[in-house]
Enzyme design. Structure first.
Site, PDB file in Angstrom:
ATOM      1  N   PRO A   2       0.837  -1.213   0.000  1.00 25.01           N
ATOM      2  CA  PRO A   2       0.000   0.000   0.000  1.00 25.01           C
ATOM      3  C   PRO A   2       0.868   1.258   0.000  1.00 25.01           C
ATOM      4  O   PRO A   2       1.752   1.404   0.841  1.00 25.01           O
ATOM      5  CB  PRO A   2      -0.783  -0.101   1.310  1.00 25.01           C
ATOM      6  N   GLU A   3       0.640   2.116  -0.962  1.00 31.23           N
ATOM      7  CA  GLU A   3       1.333   3.402  -0.987  1.00 31.23           C
ATOM      8  C   GLU A   3       0.338   4.505  -0.644  1.00 31.23           C
ATOM      9  O   GLU A   3      -0.808   4.223  -0.296  1.00 31.23           O
ATOM     10  CB  GLU A   3       1.984   3.610  -2.363  1.00 31.23           C
ATOM     11  N   HIS A  91      -5.225 -14.306   9.250  1.00 25.89           N
ATOM     12  CA  HIS A  91      -4.402 -13.096   9.302  1.00 25.89           C
ATOM     13  C   HIS A  91      -5.169 -11.860   9.768  1.00 25.89           C
ATOM     14  O   HIS A  91      -4.731 -10.744   9.574  1.00 25.89           O
ATOM     15  CB  HIS A  91      -3.792 -12.844   7.924  1.00 25.89           C
TER      16      HIS A  91
END
Ligand code: ZN
Length: 271
Positions: A2-3, A91
């Site tokens: 993720p940016e 997760h």
């Protein structure tokens, strides 16, 4: 990974489901993220109202009334809002359970993400302290970059990824912005003239805004228990396209290691 645009899309996607909601508790299934999740997270958040969501660099900040819940998505993290009784997957490490029956669920297979608590001003948080200007805000400008790069021999691409100069321009967007501005990624930052910095700043903003816009189509995915977590595929000019034709001049795109990262560029369009 993720940016900045993905984090901004996450903020936009979550805001309508979290803003104004009150927190009942937190469920921590695995504390071992990039940094340990606070032991007493449930006590810290219980009863607090989420006033608004902000973003600083790639951190997502939930204003809990003077105290702040801070998320970082690391390499593989994603957040979504699910009914609190949705069975967690392997997760799904942290839930922040709302009074309304929903939960904000952090899913992070690689566990490089983080959940932090800051009881006061978030700018005091050591990770947020001293961050450079945001690329989409006015403080970041051609003058800012030009003045700080005089005499610097470092490649311009590394400079764009230096969080002391501008925060949140990751590898993908550095490559793409440099292509759009016609600047070779290995060019010494000190040898880029002022007008080219002006162009570059415009292109960084345009690249990030286009990515945020592209992510708009995924906004509704933040309340789906299944499906993709709100990341999106984009058409890139150079990133990941080594050997393919430049979309502007058809010259094959090249790749080279700069610092520890891959740079992609068109040898004809970028000087
Ligand atoms: Zn080209």
């Amino acid at each position: 990974m993720p940016e900045l645009p993905e984090v901004e899309i996450t903020r936009l996607g979550l805001t309508p489901h979290l803003q104004g909601e009150r927190i009942r508790t937190a469920i921590v299934r695995n504390r071992q993220l990039r940094w340990p999740v606070p032991r007493k997270l449930a006590e810290l958040v219980a009863g607090r109202q989420i006033r608004r969501l902000e973003r600083r660099s790639k951190y997502l900040l939930l204003d809990c009334g003077g105290a702040w819940l801070i998320y970082h998505l690391g390499m593989s993290g994603s957040l979504r809002v699910v009914p609190a009784d949705t069975p967690p997957g392997t997760h799904d490490h942290v839930d922040v359970v709302l009074v309304n029956g929903n939960a904000l669920r952090l899913h992070d297979p690689r566990r490089f993400g983080a959940v932090l608590w800051e009881p006061g001003d978030p700018s005091r948080q050591k990770l947020l302290h001293g961050l450079a200007p945001e690329p989409l805000e006015n403080e970041f400008s051609a003058d800012w970059l030009f003045e700080r790069t005089r005499g610097r021999k470092a490649p311009i691409k590394n400079v764009l990824m230096d969080n002391h100069l501008v925060c949140g321009v990751g590898n993908i967007y550095a490559n793409e912005s440099l292509f759009r501005a016609g600047i070779h990624p290995a060019r010494a930052a000190g040898r880029v003239a002022q007008p080219r910095y002006a162009r570059l700043v415009d292109e960084i903003r345009a690249t990030l805004r286009a990515a945020i816009e592209a992510g708009g189509s995924t906004l509704r995915d933040f309340v789906h228990a299944d499906g993709s977590p709100g990341y999106f595929q984009q058409q890139y000019f150079v990133y990941g396209r080594a050997g393919e034709k430049c979309l502007r001049c058809e010259t094959p795109i090249k790749t080279v290691r700069i610092g520890q990262r891959s740079a992609f560029y068109c040898p004809r369009c970028q000087r």
